[in-house]
Design an enzyme around this catalytic site. Structure first.
Site, PDB file in Angstrom:
ATOM      1  N   HIS A   1       0.853  -0.778  -0.346  1.00  0.00           N
ATOM      2  CA  HIS A   1      -0.116  -0.118   0.313  1.00  0.00           C
ATOM      3  C   HIS A   1       0.918   1.406   0.270  1.00  0.00           C
ATOM      4  O   HIS A   1       0.847   1.740   0.935  1.00  0.00           O
ATOM      5  CB  HIS A   1      -1.024  -0.308   0.942  1.00  0.00           C
ATOM      6  CG  HIS A   1      -1.972   1.235   1.453  1.00  0.00           C
ATOM      7  ND1 HIS A   1      -2.787   0.688   1.980  1.00  0.00           N
ATOM      8  CD2 HIS A   1      -1.630   2.051   0.501  1.00  0.00           C
ATOM      9  CE1 HIS A   1      -4.262   1.852   1.728  1.00  0.00           C
ATOM     10  NE2 HIS A   1      -3.461   3.046   0.967  1.00  0.00           N
TER      11      HIS A   1
ATOM     12  N   GLU B   1      -3.087  -2.000  -2.923  1.00  0.00           N
ATOM     13  CA  GLU B   1      -3.276  -1.056  -1.965  1.00  0.00           C
ATOM     14  C   GLU B   1      -3.686   0.366  -2.488  1.00  0.00           C
ATOM     15  O   GLU B   1      -2.252   0.583  -2.130  1.00  0.00           O
ATOM     16  CB  GLU B   1      -4.022  -2.309  -0.579  1.00  0.00           C
ATOM     17  CG  GLU B   1      -4.035  -3.010  -0.702  1.00  0.00           C
ATOM     18  CD  GLU B   1      -3.821  -2.598   0.499  1.00  0.00           C
ATOM     19  OE1 GLU B   1      -4.665  -4.848   1.346  1.00  0.00           O
ATOM     20  OE2 GLU B   1      -3.623  -2.483   1.544  1.00  0.00           O
TER      21      GLU B   1
ATOM     22  N   HIS C   1      -7.573  -6.348   7.735  1.00  0.00           N
ATOM     23  CA  HIS C   1      -7.257  -5.463   8.932  1.00  0.00           C
ATOM     24  C   HIS C   1      -6.853  -6.249   9.737  1.00  0.00           C
ATOM     25  O   HIS C   1      -8.273  -6.153  10.199  1.00  0.00           O
ATOM     26  CB  HIS C   1      -8.217  -4.448   8.461  1.00  0.00           C
ATOM     27  CG  HIS C   1      -7.447  -2.744   9.149  1.00  0.00           C
ATOM     28  ND1 HIS C   1      -7.088  -2.536   9.674  1.00  0.00           N
ATOM     29  CD2 HIS C   1      -6.843  -1.713   8.429  1.00  0.00           C
ATOM     30  CE1 HIS C   1      -6.708  -1.040  10.453  1.00  0.00           C
ATOM     31  NE2 HIS C   1      -6.130  -0.801   8.976  1.00  0.00           N
TER      32      HIS C   1
END
Length: 268
Positions: free
Chosen positions: A58, A89, A215
């Site tokens: 990310h 991401e 997450h």
């Protein structure tokens, strides 16, 4: 009206939920000094050697962990692992689409991009996209990714009513934001929260969406989530994984998380 590009077709089919290791926190530790250690690519390589099915990054605009060079070096590494997947991401209205375009131009692999509605200074991802508010902005960017044969997953809260809208805008998958499950895991609210994810997964499957999750999943709560929430194709795990790897090493940690997934699929 212009039709959306057809969704990409992929050959990577796994018999269990795939584990994609997010190496952001390896980069965060490296960036605390100017010695280029620990190596992000070496971390990814060790995880892949131990059986991880994918690598996730990310890259945020402030480069506080993953940097642009990391993205391209990891993509080059992934060419040596054609049966594994590379997932990026990020917010498609910030820097994500630049990576999608540049990787395609360089002939480097990118299998999936996960659209996340983060602000530039956000500490960490903490919510999913909203529909119908975000639909008009997302559709053309999903189409751009499809034009480059990249699968698109939308980071979403477990809201059953939003799944059909995510599919209508062109998404191939949704990634459920699982922090609410992680917070509830050791509490009396766990069953209710898990049921919410189950209903959302059923709605996603009915809409024709694949299901990812990520997450705050960890080696304690992962098996139960995968067992109870139907159809999870991939979990992306970073913070807890790297924390465990500091004690166990990358290979042993990869095997531990893969074992959690195997446990989820074992007969009761």
């Amino acid at each position: 009206m212009k039709l959306l590009s057809p969704a990409p077709v992929f050959s990577h089919v796994y018999d269990k939920t795939a584990l994609s290791v997010n190496v952001n926190k390896v980069a965060l530790l490296r960036n605390s000094r100017h010695l280029d250690i620990p190596s992000v690519c070496r971390a990814a390589e060790l995880c892949l050697e131990a059986g991880a099915q994918g690598i996730t990054v990310h890259p945020r605009p402030d480069e506080r962990h993953i940097r642009p060079d990391d993205v391209f070096e990891l993509a080059a590494l992934m060419k040596d692992w054609p049966d594994r997947e590379f997932n990026i991401e990020g917010n498609p209205f910030q820097n994500l689409m630049g990576f999608v375009h540049d990787l395609a131009a360089r002939g480097l692999p990118l299998h999936q991009c996960t659209f996340v509605p983060d602000s530039e200074d956000q500490f960490t991802s903490d919510h999913g996209w909203n529909f119908p508010e975000d639909a008009g902005r997302l559709a053309p960017l999903i189409e751009q990714a499809h034009d480059r044969r990249v699968r698109v997953s939308l980071f979403m809260d477990p809201v059953p009513e939003a799944m059909a809208a995510a599919k209508a805008v062109g998404a191939d998958r949704v990634e459920f934001y699982t922090e609410t499950y992680a917070r509830a895991w050791a509490t009396s609210e766990k069953a209710e929260v898990l049921a919410r994810f189950t209903r959302a997964a059923q709605a996603a499957a009915a809409a024709g969406l694949g299901i990812n999750a990520g997450h705050d999943l960890n080696s304690d709560n992962l098996a139960e989530f995968v067992r109870e929430v139907p159809g999870v194709l991939e979990v992306s795990i970073g913070h807890a994984f790297v924390a465990d790897a500091l004690e166990l090493g990358y290979a042993a940690t990869t095997r531990r998380y893969l074992h959690c997934i195997t446990q989820a699929f074992a007969p009761a």
